[in-house]
Design a protein around this motif. Sequence first.
Motif, PDB file in Angstrom:
ATOM      1  N   ALA A 267      30.041  34.380  43.425  1.00 45.21           N
ATOM      2  CA  ALA A 267      29.773  34.493  41.978  1.00 45.21           C
ATOM      3  C   ALA A 267      30.735  35.533  41.435  1.00 45.21           C
ATOM      4  O   ALA A 267      30.481  36.737  41.492  1.00 45.21           O
ATOM      5  CB  ALA A 267      28.332  34.908  41.756  1.00 45.21           C
ATOM      6  N   ILE A 268      31.889  35.081  40.940  1.00 44.30           N
ATOM      7  CA  ILE A 268      32.917  36.029  40.515  1.00 44.30           C
ATOM      8  C   ILE A 268      32.886  36.242  39.006  1.00 44.30           C
ATOM      9  O   ILE A 268      32.417  35.380  38.262  1.00 44.30           O
ATOM     10  CB  ILE A 268      34.333  35.567  40.952  1.00 44.30           C
ATOM     11  CG1 ILE A 268      34.643  34.170  40.405  1.00 44.30           C
ATOM     12  CG2 ILE A 268      34.478  35.589  42.460  1.00 44.30           C
ATOM     13  CD1 ILE A 268      36.045  33.704  40.685  1.00 44.30           C
ATOM     14  N   SER A 269      33.385  37.389  38.563  1.00 45.04           N
ATOM     15  CA  SER A 269      33.379  37.716  37.138  1.00 45.04           C
ATOM     16  C   SER A 269      34.660  37.220  36.473  1.00 45.04           C
ATOM     17  O   SER A 269      35.759  37.667  36.804  1.00 45.04           O
ATOM     18  CB  SER A 269      33.258  39.228  36.960  1.00 45.04           C
ATOM     19  OG  SER A 269      33.665  39.572  35.656  1.00 45.04           O
ATOM     20  N   VAL A 270      34.499  36.318  35.525  1.00 45.61           N
ATOM     21  CA  VAL A 270      35.645  35.810  34.761  1.00 45.61           C
ATOM     22  C   VAL A 270      36.271  36.961  33.969  1.00 45.61           C
ATOM     23  O   VAL A 270      37.496  37.056  33.826  1.00 45.61           O
ATOM     24  CB  VAL A 270      35.174  34.674  33.821  1.00 45.61           C
ATOM     25  CG1 VAL A 270      36.295  34.216  32.910  1.00 45.61           C
ATOM     26  CG2 VAL A 270      34.620  33.516  34.634  1.00 45.61           C
ATOM     27  N   VAL A 271      35.405  37.862  33.491  1.00 41.25           N
ATOM     28  CA  VAL A 271      35.890  38.990  32.675  1.00 41.25           C
ATOM     29  C   VAL A 271      36.817  39.895  33.509  1.00 41.25           C
ATOM     30  O   VAL A 271      37.878  40.311  33.032  1.00 41.25           O
ATOM     31  CB  VAL A 271      34.697  39.784  32.076  1.00 41.25           C
ATOM     32  CG1 VAL A 271      35.176  41.033  31.352  1.00 41.25           C
ATOM     33  CG2 VAL A 271      33.898  38.879  31.150  1.00 41.25           C
ATOM     34  N   ASP A 272      36.406  40.176  34.762  1.00 41.23           N
ATOM     35  CA  ASP A 272      37.281  40.979  35.641  1.00 41.23           C
ATOM     36  C   ASP A 272      38.667  40.340  35.723  1.00 41.23           C
ATOM     37  O   ASP A 272      39.693  41.019  35.642  1.00 41.23           O
ATOM     38  CB  ASP A 272      36.720  41.033  37.072  1.00 41.23           C
ATOM     39  CG  ASP A 272      35.560  42.003  37.219  1.00 41.23           C
ATOM     40  OD1 ASP A 272      35.423  42.886  36.353  1.00 41.23           O
ATOM     41  OD2 ASP A 272      34.798  41.868  38.199  1.00 41.23           O
ATOM     42  N   MET A 273      38.666  39.025  35.870  1.00 40.45           N
ATOM     43  CA  MET A 273      39.947  38.332  36.071  1.00 40.45           C
ATOM     44  C   MET A 273      40.805  38.339  34.817  1.00 40.45           C
ATOM     45  O   MET A 273      42.006  38.615  34.864  1.00 40.45           O
ATOM     46  CB  MET A 273      39.703  36.883  36.519  1.00 40.45           C
ATOM     47  CG  MET A 273      39.267  36.798  37.965  1.00 40.45           C
ATOM     48  SD  MET A 273      38.593  35.208  38.400  1.00 40.45           S
ATOM     49  CE  MET A 273      39.954  34.151  38.057  1.00 40.45           C
TER      50      MET A 273
END
Length: 338
Positions: A267-273
């Motif tokens: 579950a990765i953060s789109v915002v981080d990317m």
Amino acid sequence: MKCYLVQGVGIENLVQGERPALALKEGEVLVDVKACSLNFRDLLVIRGQYGSGPFDPFIPLSDMAGVVKAVGSEVKEWKGGDRVINSFFRTWPGGRLRSSWARTAVGAAGVDGVLSEQIVYPAESLVKVPDHMTWEEAAALPVAGLTAWSALIVHGKLRPGQWVLLHGTGGVSIFAAQVAHAIGAKTILTTSSPEKAKLVKEKFGVAETVNYRDVEWPNRVKEITQGSGVDVVVDVAGGETLAKSLHICNYGARVAVIGVLDNPKAAISVVDMLQHQIAVKGIYVGSCEDLRAFSKAAEAIHLKPAIDKIFSFSQVPEAYRYLESQKHIGKVVIKVRP
Ligand SMILES: NC(=O)c1ccc[n+]([C@@H]2O[C@H](COP(=O)([O-])OP(=O)(O)OC[C@H]3O[C@@H](n4cnc5c(N)ncnc54)[C@H](OP(=O)(O)O)[C@@H]3O)[C@@H](O)[C@H]2O)c1
């Protein structure tokens, strides 16, 4: 010709067998195999977690180093006595991978691997062994070595002085530590073992270590990089480890998504990317062209692959169990012939 065959799921179904002598076609090369190395993928294969459904017995393992015994009528680039390693894909000369080439990855159901006294391989999918390497060292290059190179250099465009984040002390991560160190980058490596932490600093030029079982590890990485975060991530873990790694990236970081030691789902953060403009790329070992470039670079920097333990041809099941125990640092190798 002696070989090992996977006859079913589980290490107990890995048995020594015989195959008829191999016939050589015009563009192929017959190689006497000297050494093979194991990868985490080989554990997935033997556990039945790689591909699905019933299968015919096949030869496992994907990495070998050996000596050319004979060449087909059309082969100009190799001659008897040449020292070679194989590309993971029987066919991926270079450029973008195609689906028909992806199906030629060796050492799983449907495509025989290299744990055999001899193999026949397409001439264009073999690469010269770096002159300074032993057979056992060279056998470590095709998957773990090239994957680290693809992550750091081909995708990562790593430069001296940049920070690299590595996970664990397995084959890929230790190669990545060595290559990063050789080009003057700084590495932070996560490991569950305090003993291994000490060793990787002493032997492989790792600058800092943190324990991935400590929930605070991402904060430690931020501190070590004085708040800026890491420039390149070689992510062999997936899952929460990948999500946390993305959260501690510098602006413009490059992340190589490689493995599933933690979890195949994340579950990765789109915002981080997007905020940090991170370039995320899945890596699938690499092409033969990249293996050639890596092998030349390994010779130039006098890279000595980290061989943890060498097993004999009669000890293959023990070698699998040793890899499974995760006691190793770097690579586990099988000596096929003296
Ligand atoms: N996509 C590709 O082209 C490609 C190519 C090669 C490998 N892979 C994948 O990359 C991964 C590593 O392969 P490998 O052959 O280098 O493995 P390996 O040699 O078997 O590495 C095992 C080590 O990984 C560490 N580890 C275990 N669980 C971990 C976790 N949850 N988080 C972080 N580290 C963990 C442990 O290190 P410590 O003992 O130090 O804790 C362990 O000793 C596998 O998932 C493999 O399938 C993918």
